[in-house]
Write a protein that holds these residues in place. Sequence first.
Motif, mmCIF file in Angstrom:
data_model
loop_
_atom_site.group_PDB
_atom_site.id
_atom_site.type_symbol
_atom_site.label_atom_id
_atom_site.label_comp_id
_atom_site.label_asym_id
_atom_site.label_seq_id
_atom_site.Cartn_x
_atom_site.Cartn_y
_atom_site.Cartn_z
ATOM 1 N N UNK A 14 0.821 -1.215 0.000
ATOM 2 C CA UNK A 14 0.000 0.000 0.000
ATOM 3 C C UNK A 14 0.856 1.267 0.000
ATOM 4 N N UNK A 15 1.954 1.223 0.760
ATOM 5 C CA UNK A 15 2.759 2.448 0.916
ATOM 6 C C UNK A 15 3.853 2.610 -0.133
ATOM 7 N N UNK A 44 -4.225 -0.931 -3.758
ATOM 8 C CA UNK A 44 -4.963 0.262 -4.176
ATOM 9 C C UNK A 44 -5.379 1.108 -2.973
ATOM 10 N N UNK A 45 -4.871 0.738 -1.806
ATOM 11 C CA UNK A 45 -5.269 1.408 -0.560
ATOM 12 C C UNK A 45 -5.024 2.902 -0.549
ATOM 13 N N UNK A 46 -4.024 3.358 -1.283
ATOM 14 C CA UNK A 46 -3.722 4.793 -1.301
ATOM 15 C C UNK A 46 -4.064 5.435 -2.647
ATOM 16 N N UNK A 47 -4.880 4.749 -3.437
ATOM 17 C CA UNK A 47 -5.167 5.279 -4.777
ATOM 18 C C UNK A 47 -6.628 5.685 -4.911
ATOM 19 N N UNK A 48 -6.876 6.620 -5.834
ATOM 20 C CA UNK A 48 -8.275 6.977 -6.100
ATOM 21 C C UNK A 48 -8.880 5.894 -6.993
ATOM 22 N N UNK A 49 -10.193 6.038 -7.249
ATOM 23 C CA UNK A 49 -10.925 4.993 -7.957
ATOM 24 C C UNK A 49 -10.349 4.737 -9.361
ATOM 25 N N UNK A 66 -4.357 -8.914 -1.191
ATOM 26 C CA UNK A 66 -5.238 -8.637 -0.055
ATOM 27 C C UNK A 66 -5.958 -7.322 -0.343
ATOM 28 N N UNK A 67 -7.256 -7.302 -0.147
ATOM 29 C CA UNK A 67 -7.997 -6.044 -0.257
ATOM 30 C C UNK A 67 -9.215 -6.097 0.653
#
Lengths: 259, 427
Positions: free
Chosen positions: A95-96, A174-179, A203-204
């Motif tokens: 994520x980071x 995609x935890x830090x991304x926009x749609x 993992x999501x």
Amino acid sequence: MSKEMIKAEHVSKIYGLGSKHPYQALNDITLTINEGEFVCIMGPSGAGKSTLLNVLTTIDFPTKGKVFIDGEETRTLSSHQVGQLCYELLGFIFQNFNLLDALTVKENIAVPLSLASVNRQEIDERIISITSKLNIEKLLEKYPYECSGGQRQRIAIARALINHPKIIVADEPTGNLDSANSHEVLDFFSKLNTEEGVTILMVTHDPLIASYSSKLLYIKDGMIEHTIHKEALEQRDYFYRIVDINSNEAQSYFMKEMQ
Amino acid sequence: MGLVHFAYIMLIRKKQESWAYGFMLLFLTMTTVVLSDVVDNPYIGYKEAFSSHFLITLIVFIVLCFSSFMLYFANDAFLQFKSEELLIMGMSGQGFLAITSYLWLQIMMLLMIFLPLGLCVGYFLAVGVNKIMYLFLHIPASPFFQPLHCFLYTGLFFLILIPVILLLDAGFVYRHNIADLLHQDHIKKDTTVVMLHLPSTAYIIVALLAIIMFLTMPISIENYAMPCLIGALGCAGLLVKTIPHLLKKLTSQRMINHKIALVSMSFLSDALTKAKHIITIYCITTLMMIHMMISMKDALRESLVAAHAYVVASLLLSVSLMYLYRSLILKRKMAIINLYKVGYMLDQFKKIIKQEVVGFFGLLIALPGLYIIIMLLLLLMNHTISLSFVMIVMVTNILPPVIMALMTWRYYRQSIIAELEEGVKDE
């Protein structure tokens, strides 16, 4: 029959073993991930999603049970062999992003190959190939802090793919991304999976993101509670099944409340 | 790029971290050269005293111990800074040997630059020290002469310490897998306290007992060894146990609606607890070395060595504290970014940082300082020591922590406030 890429046999993970408050994060998990599968791990917070991902991919090791990657039992390997396995088979995305701000985008992507002393010409060729697929070829001379979140995740993906791994390991990629950026990343993963046969383990917590997978493992309290296969389902129908599984949790909570 | 080139590039590009570690190596080399010169200088004649005088041997040993502490804390901070690089190496398939070699290569590169530099600067510093010593002791010798031994001793010191540091680094790599490095907040597990396990309020009694002993005992430096030791343990206990405990109570009960104090005092409590070992050493050293220095005051030679050792120890401990604080700041970065996201403003952070740093170093000066003042004033009234001596001791006691406080405050602002001013990244 597809080749077994990752296999877990009765895997348990206990943190703080020997302390006053040991915590069992995984409980007797047995599973197989075959070559070319796109497996997604979902579950409520604290269910053990990331622990399972870590244990299955040498980031961490099980307290009990065995994990095999490409037929090799991870706990029996030396540190050097684990490193070799990581380099040859696994590509990690978190994520980071985990990029080094002191290096340019090109240098960041090249790190795995540089450390493996691959020759410069080959590094350049591989960088051009992977960055053009990810549309980041114009960012090569920039530094990560000069790039947007979406671009940085694509740089991290490029780094993960530069050594042509057979398995992509992604923890909330995609935890830090926009749609829009999230779907671009997932479209790329799908292509990689279907066209190049790369196995993906992700993992999501987002059902829509999970609907890109071919198999879903829903885990709760350290155990696999449901396994859903996409098979012939359309992505939309598969998505609704995933939503159903996730909403069962909430439904059972409200049922208890009503009783 | 290869491992050597990667190590070199990261060292060059991450200038701030490299300089911080390099500066420590430079400082350590300088002080070791100067100390060896003072001890081994035939004109001053300490060598004879050194072999016969247990206290001087003890002082030199203590200073060398502090040098080792300083190297340990600086190395620890260095490892924290390297976590991201080590993580990426691990993710790229590099095993224990390669990652350890990477750290070793960087340390060796820094040593190759800063060790010779430290020897040169140390030489000139020793010339200055010699000048002062010869002036005090009326020795008609050239201050530029320095025995070869002082450079050999410095080399020997590093020959012993560097393998220890390299082993510590290898141990760090061995103990931390990718999962640990991904969540580096959890890297440092809390260890048991070196201090006696007394309830936090008990230290108030210990601290008061020392004051009572000072005030009731016949005024004589020989009598003050015990109150100094008890006072040191008392104020160390106050700093690392009682005050953090009180701050936690205050923040949860009375400061809950004080936006700035709530955070600054929580940070202060955390910093005091995390720095417990070094604070304990600092309190004991400061008080005991001042006591030792005064008890040797009639023998000019010994007294000068003690003074020299006191200054060096005070500097070494202050610098160690600064390094420890740096790694704390690094670990605290995410908490501050989260506070920023929930509505804390930049100006408020500046106040928080100021309160925390002033609180930390202020307490560190004030608490042992209280005992030092009591002891010095009593001895001054008894004409055991002069007013100028009192002034010198107080300045030596206050100046290094004040400088380190300013440097810590500056680092805090540079590493966190400056980043917030540029805008929070998605990470």
